[in-house]
Scaffold this active site. Structure first.
Site, PDB file in Angstrom:
ATOM      1  N   VAL A 124       0.846  -1.200   0.000  1.00 48.13           N
ATOM      2  CA  VAL A 124       0.000   0.000   0.000  1.00 48.13           C
ATOM      3  C   VAL A 124       0.871   1.236   0.000  1.00 48.13           C
ATOM      4  CG1 VAL A 124      -1.729   1.323   1.296  1.00 48.13           C
ATOM      5  CG2 VAL A 124      -1.855  -1.187   1.234  1.00 48.13           C
ATOM      6  N   ASP A 170       6.575   6.217  -0.360  1.00 51.99           N
ATOM      7  CA  ASP A 170       7.954   5.724  -0.454  1.00 51.99           C
ATOM      8  C   ASP A 170       8.508   5.282   0.898  1.00 51.99           C
ATOM      9  OD1 ASP A 170       7.947   6.341  -3.220  1.00 51.99           O
ATOM     10  OD2 ASP A 170       8.427   8.430  -2.744  1.00 51.99           O
ATOM     11  N   ARG A 171       7.620   4.932   1.814  1.00 50.96           N
ATOM     12  CA  ARG A 171       8.023   4.494   3.153  1.00 50.96           C
ATOM     13  C   ARG A 171       8.817   5.551   3.924  1.00 50.96           C
ATOM     14  NH1 ARG A 171       4.532   1.587   1.700  1.00 50.96           N
ATOM     15  NH2 ARG A 171       4.455  -0.684   1.957  1.00 50.96           N
ATOM     16  N   MET A 172       8.651   6.813   3.546  1.00 53.87           N
ATOM     17  CA  MET A 172       9.287   7.917   4.264  1.00 53.87           C
ATOM     18  C   MET A 172       8.288   8.479   5.276  1.00 53.87           C
ATOM     19  SD  MET A 172      12.349   8.034   3.112  1.00 53.87           S
ATOM     20  CE  MET A 172      13.025   9.665   3.463  1.00 53.87           C
TER      21      MET A 172
END
Length: 207
Positions: free
Chosen positions: A3, A185-187
């Site tokens: 996701v 972006d998993r940031m």
């Protein structure tokens, strides 16, 4: 099963002044969004040998002192808490791409607070608390049904059911509260309130 988290952001300027105000804001958002069991949190404890266990409980109190939940004092979780006096709990608001984690020492809630909450519970829940030997091994479902029927007969003539001596509240007094907001972006945004000698400090953590 991947996701992209794009529902929102979290920065220092939008953070409430205290951890409990911020947690209440996010809890209110979860309630307003219609999330199921928005006050559910995953409670993690460990025994004296460091073996962890976790389960979902419902938060029934939130203020500057900490988070409160109620349970059987003979349960596995209570045995852990009595032994280590420490716990961690996470609110998994997946639909909002958020989570909040609280970690700190624990204490039993006083009898007056326990009684106040107990008296707000449905009668069926009160009877269940008397009937269930929580966390103990039982032979079958019939054991529970029999215990519940016994409790119903015991208090059949009682308008008010008393608080069981083995039942009450626990309060987690946080030393750390982290607010996590999913980002692309998993940031992810991670802001943490941390207790120090100078009061509460706000820190940003790398995702």
């Amino acid at each position: 099963m991947r996701v992209s988290y794009e529902a929102g952001a979290l920065d220092e300027t939008s953070l409430a002044g205290t951890w409990h105000e911020q947690l209440q804001l996010w809890l209110n958002d979860a309630v307003g969004a219609g999330l199921p069991e928005p006050n559910a949190m995953i409670l993690a404890t460990s025994d004296t040998e460091g073996r962890p266990s976790s389960r979902t409980v419902l938060t029934k109190g939130l203020d500057a002192r900490g988070l409160v939940f109620f349970t059987n004092y003979t349960s596995t979780k209570s045995h852990d808490l009595l032994a280590t006096r420490f716990a961690s709990a996470t609110f998994p608001w997946f639909a909002m791409q958020r989570q909040a984690t609280v970690r700190g020492a624990v204490e039993k809630v006083n009898a007056a607070e326990t009684a106040e909450y107990w008296n707000s519970r449905p009668r069926g829940s009160q009877l269940g608390a008397w009937a269930s030997p929580q966390s103990r091994v039982i032979n079958d479902r019939h054991v529970l049904e029999s215990a519940l029927n016994m409790a119903k007969r015991r208090f059949a003539e009682s308008e008010r059911i008393p608080v069981p001596p083995h039942w009450g509240g626990w309060r987690i007094r946080p030393e750390m509260v982290e607010f996590w907001q999913g980002r692309p972006d998993r940031m992810h945004d991670r802001l943490r309130f941390r207790a120090s000698r100078d009061g509460w400090q706000v820190e940003r953590l790398a995702p």
